[in-house]
Design a protein around this motif. Structure first.
Motif, PDB file in Angstrom:
ATOM      1  N   VAL A 186       0.830  -1.214   0.000  1.00 12.32           N
ATOM      2  CA  VAL A 186       0.000   0.000   0.000  1.00 12.32           C
ATOM      3  C   VAL A 186       0.860   1.259   0.000  1.00 12.32           C
ATOM      4  O   VAL A 186       0.539   2.259  -0.666  1.00 12.32           O
ATOM      5  N   MET A 187       1.981   1.224   0.730  1.00 11.59           N
ATOM      6  CA  MET A 187       2.839   2.406   0.798  1.00 11.59           C
ATOM      7  C   MET A 187       3.482   2.743  -0.539  1.00 11.59           C
ATOM      8  O   MET A 187       3.897   3.880  -0.768  1.00 11.59           O
ATOM      9  N   LEU A 188       3.569   1.783  -1.455  1.00 13.19           N
ATOM     10  CA  LEU A 188       4.095   2.086  -2.790  1.00 13.19           C
ATOM     11  C   LEU A 188       3.171   3.007  -3.579  1.00 13.19           C
ATOM     12  O   LEU A 188       3.617   3.703  -4.491  1.00 13.19           O
ATOM     13  N   GLY A 189       1.877   2.990  -3.237  1.00 15.00           N
ATOM     14  CA  GLY A 189       0.923   3.811  -3.985  1.00 15.00           C
ATOM     15  C   GLY A 189       1.226   5.292  -3.894  1.00 15.00           C
ATOM     16  O   GLY A 189       1.038   6.034  -4.871  1.00 15.00           O
ATOM     17  N   ARG A 190       1.707   5.785  -2.731  1.00 17.93           N
ATOM     18  CA  ARG A 190       2.003   7.207  -2.587  1.00 17.93           C
ATOM     19  C   ARG A 190       3.153   7.631  -3.508  1.00 17.93           C
ATOM     20  O   ARG A 190       3.078   8.655  -4.183  1.00 17.93           O
ATOM     21  N   ASP A 191       4.205   6.802  -3.564  1.00 17.67           N
ATOM     22  CA  ASP A 191       5.325   7.131  -4.446  1.00 17.67           C
ATOM     23  C   ASP A 191       4.921   7.035  -5.916  1.00 17.67           C
ATOM     24  O   ASP A 191       5.343   7.846  -6.741  1.00 17.67           O
ATOM     25  N   ILE A 192       4.097   6.037  -6.252  1.00 20.97           N
ATOM     26  CA  ILE A 192       3.662   5.890  -7.646  1.00 20.97           C
ATOM     27  C   ILE A 192       2.804   7.071  -8.068  1.00 20.97           C
ATOM     28  O   ILE A 192       2.944   7.606  -9.179  1.00 20.97           O
ATOM     29  N   ARG A 193       1.903   7.518  -7.202  1.00 19.06           N
ATOM     30  CA  ARG A 193       1.074   8.692  -7.535  1.00 19.06           C
ATOM     31  C   ARG A 193       1.928   9.935  -7.694  1.00 19.06           C
ATOM     32  O   ARG A 193       1.671  10.776  -8.568  1.00 19.06           O
ATOM     33  N   TRP A 194       2.952  10.079  -6.873  1.00 21.61           N
ATOM     34  CA  TRP A 194       3.828  11.250  -6.992  1.00 21.61           C
ATOM     35  C   TRP A 194       4.591  11.238  -8.320  1.00 21.61           C
ATOM     36  O   TRP A 194       4.688  12.263  -8.999  1.00 21.61           O
ATOM     37  N   VAL A 195       5.114  10.062  -8.708  1.00 21.84           N
ATOM     38  CA  VAL A 195       5.843   9.968  -9.979  1.00 21.84           C
ATOM     39  C   VAL A 195       4.913  10.219 -11.162  1.00 21.84           C
ATOM     40  O   VAL A 195       5.261  10.934 -12.118  1.00 21.84           O
ATOM     41  N   ASP A 196       3.700   9.641 -11.118  1.00 23.42           N
ATOM     42  CA  ASP A 196       2.750   9.858 -12.214  1.00 23.42           C
ATOM     43  C   ASP A 196       2.349  11.332 -12.323  1.00 23.42           C
ATOM     44  O   ASP A 196       2.193  11.862 -13.426  1.00 23.42           O
ATOM     45  N   ALA A 197       2.182  11.997 -11.179  1.00 28.44           N
ATOM     46  CA  ALA A 197       1.833  13.417 -11.208  1.00 28.44           C
ATOM     47  C   ALA A 197       2.968  14.256 -11.786  1.00 28.44           C
ATOM     48  O   ALA A 197       2.739  15.192 -12.558  1.00 28.44           O
ATOM     49  N   TYR A 198       4.205  13.902 -11.463  1.00 23.84           N
ATOM     50  CA  TYR A 198       5.335  14.664 -12.008  1.00 23.84           C
ATOM     51  C   TYR A 198       5.512  14.402 -13.501  1.00 23.84           C
ATOM     52  O   TYR A 198       5.732  15.331 -14.278  1.00 23.84           O
ATOM     53  N   ARG A 199       5.386  13.137 -13.913  1.00 20.93           N
ATOM     54  CA  ARG A 199       5.533  12.825 -15.339  1.00 20.93           C
ATOM     55  C   ARG A 199       4.392  13.397 -16.156  1.00 20.93           C
ATOM     56  O   ARG A 199       4.583  13.758 -17.312  1.00 20.93           O
ATOM     57  N   GLY A 200       3.190  13.476 -15.575  1.00 16.04           N
ATOM     58  CA  GLY A 200       2.053  14.033 -16.297  1.00 16.04           C
ATOM     59  C   GLY A 200       1.985  15.542 -16.285  1.00 16.04           C
ATOM     60  O   GLY A 200       1.060  16.117 -16.869  1.00 16.04           O
ATOM     61  N   GLY A 201       2.934  16.224 -15.608  1.00 18.26           N
ATOM     62  CA  GLY A 201       2.925  17.677 -15.592  1.00 18.26           C
ATOM     63  C   GLY A 201       1.771  18.254 -14.804  1.00 18.26           C
ATOM     64  O   GLY A 201       1.117  19.204 -15.238  1.00 18.26           O
ATOM     65  N   ARG A 202       1.497  17.669 -13.625  1.00 19.98           N
ATOM     66  CA  ARG A 202       0.409  18.163 -12.771  1.00 19.98           C
ATOM     67  C   ARG A 202       1.009  18.660 -11.454  1.00 19.98           C
ATOM     68  O   ARG A 202       1.026  17.932 -10.460  1.00 19.98           O
ATOM     69  N   PRO A 203       1.529  19.902 -11.433  1.00 21.06           N
ATOM     70  CA  PRO A 203       2.196  20.395 -10.210  1.00 21.06           C
ATOM     71  C   PRO A 203       1.248  20.574  -9.047  1.00 21.06           C
ATOM     72  O   PRO A 203       1.658  20.485  -7.894  1.00 21.06           O
ATOM     73  N   GLN A 204      -0.044  20.817  -9.312  1.00 22.35           N
ATOM     74  CA  GLN A 204      -0.967  20.995  -8.204  1.00 22.35           C
ATOM     75  C   GLN A 204      -1.138  19.707  -7.423  1.00 22.35           C
ATOM     76  O   GLN A 204      -1.284  19.729  -6.195  1.00 22.35           O
ATOM     77  N   GLU A 205      -1.082  18.545  -8.101  1.00 18.43           N
ATOM     78  CA  GLU A 205      -1.175  17.273  -7.390  1.00 18.43           C
ATOM     79  C   GLU A 205       0.114  16.982  -6.620  1.00 18.43           C
ATOM     80  O   GLU A 205       0.089  16.359  -5.561  1.00 18.43           O
TER      81      GLU A 205
END
Length: 388
Positions: free
Chosen positions: A59-78
């Motif tokens: 479950v703790m991997l989900g936070r890091d995965i969401r952070w990487v996806d937000a950075y790669r997708g260009g979503r700084p607000q997330e």
């Protein structure tokens, strides 16, 4: 990146199958559990804690995965709204310092991946320890039960006395004395069963957690490899791995920035040249139309001059006739009208000529301004950065 939910689903399905098997074999497992309630309860408690730890790792991997996806997708607000990553905290610090200019050297990439691998291994050490602890408790209960069994059998043998008159009482005593060895054997087998079964369950859950972490590690390595700048070590010799000096790295970055600026200036100059060429084409079209108009007016002026030449002998004859005989009022009025028409025609020709000259001047002024604007928009040659 790969969502860890599929690994959680596998773990949940496996636990569901385990619960189903426990429900089918509940009566026998209940009897085995009550052979040694204390040790078996400890084993079950450790099993539940190990299950919770393995689920927590995935479950703790989900936070890091969401952070990487937000950075790669260009979503700084997330990125700013969500909590920071736990495993990728060094990478988040590097991105915070460099901002949008994110590029890693091979040494930095290796250090980052090594640190991530060590943190992943450290997070799974406790769960692996619980798997070994379950096996240890099973073996401990086995040897404990066997020691009880051996001791109770020795007591039974020592207390066994058979006489000819009291055989039934001797068998009753033997039967009563065998209760303690059977209890010890039950303790040994029940603790071994629970310990080995728990280690099997924790081993499968740890395997799924390891697969989830490996998938996260591999996908992160693939992404970071695309953000890595490769550079040749000049003058370090073959097989050396020395880092580039700081001033050379700064010089290379400055050169890259200068090249980027030069590329943007050249692109803007190219756009200006394209627009200037379009304006030149429009100006050429207007000049061609103006030339056609000038040719038409020139032909009209030639026809007018020819008409004036043809009217000269007529006017001469009219003058001679006016000198020889008197001209009536009607003829005189016609001559005045012709004279007025000729004056108007001459005035119109003069006005048309002036207007044509003004249009030609305005077109040439527009052409001169366009050429001057093109000369001003020519990009200056980018000078390479000075070497220090």
């Amino acid at each position: 990146m790969t969502n860890p939910r599929r690994f959680l689903l596998r773990m949940a399905l496996f636990l569901g199958i385990v619960v189903l098997v426990i429900g089918v074999l509940f009566s026998g497992l209940e009897h085995a559990f009550f052979n040694n309630v204390g040790l078996n309860s400890l084993s079950l408690g450790i099993l539940l804690v190990g299950i919770a730890l393995n689920f927590r790792h995935v479950v703790m991997l989900g936070r890091d995965i969401r952070w990487v996806d937000a950075y790669r997708g260009g979503r700084p607000q997330e990125i700013t709204s969500s909590s920071g990553p736990r495993l990728l905290a060094p990478l988040a610090g590097m991105l915070g310092e460099r901002g949008d200019r994110f590029a890693l050297s091979p040494a930095a990439l290796r250090s980052l991946l090594d640190g991530l691998a060590s943190r992943l291994e450290e997070s799974r050490e406790i769960a692996r320890y619980f798997t070994g602890l379950m096996i240890f408790l099973g073996l401990l209960g086995t040897f404990w039960g066997l020691s009880q069994t051996v001791g109770s059998i020795g007591e039974v043998i020592r207390s066994l006395s058979i006489s000819g008159d009291d055989v039934q009482s001797a068998f009753a005593g033997l039967k009563q004395g065998l209760d303690a060895p059977l209890t010890g054997m039950g303790t040994a087998f029940s603790t071994s069963l629970i310990g080995l079964s728990g280690s099997l369950i924790l081993g499968f859950l740890d395997l799924q957690a390891g697969q989830a972490q490996n998938a996260f590690y591999n996908e992160l390595e693939d992404w970071l490899s695309t953000q890595t700048k490769l550079s040749s070590n000049v003058g370090t010799g073959e097989g050396s791995d020395q880092p580039i000096p700081a001033y050379i790295q700064a010089l290379l970055e400055q050169t890259a920035d200068s090249l980027d600026n030069l590329q943007r200036v050249i692109a803007r100059g190219e756009e200006g040249r394209i627009s200037a060429n379009a304006n030149m084409r429009q100006l050429t079209d207007r000049l061609s139309v103006l030339a056609d108009q000038m040719k038409t007016e020139q032909s009209l002026m030639l026809k007018l001059a020819e008409n004036q030449l043809e009217m000269k002998p007529i006017l001469a004859r009219l003058a001679e006739s006016a000198g020889s005989s008197a001209i009536d009022d009607q003829t005189r009025q016609h001559i005045r009208n012709m004279d007025a028409g000729l004056h108007r025609l001459i005035d119109d020709l003069a006005g048309g000529r002036d207007e044509m000259v003004r249009e030609i001047r305005s077109e040439f002024k527009l052409l001169a301004r366009t050429i001057a604007a093109l000369a001003e928009e020519e990009p200056p040659l980018a000078t390479p950065p000075k070497r220090t």
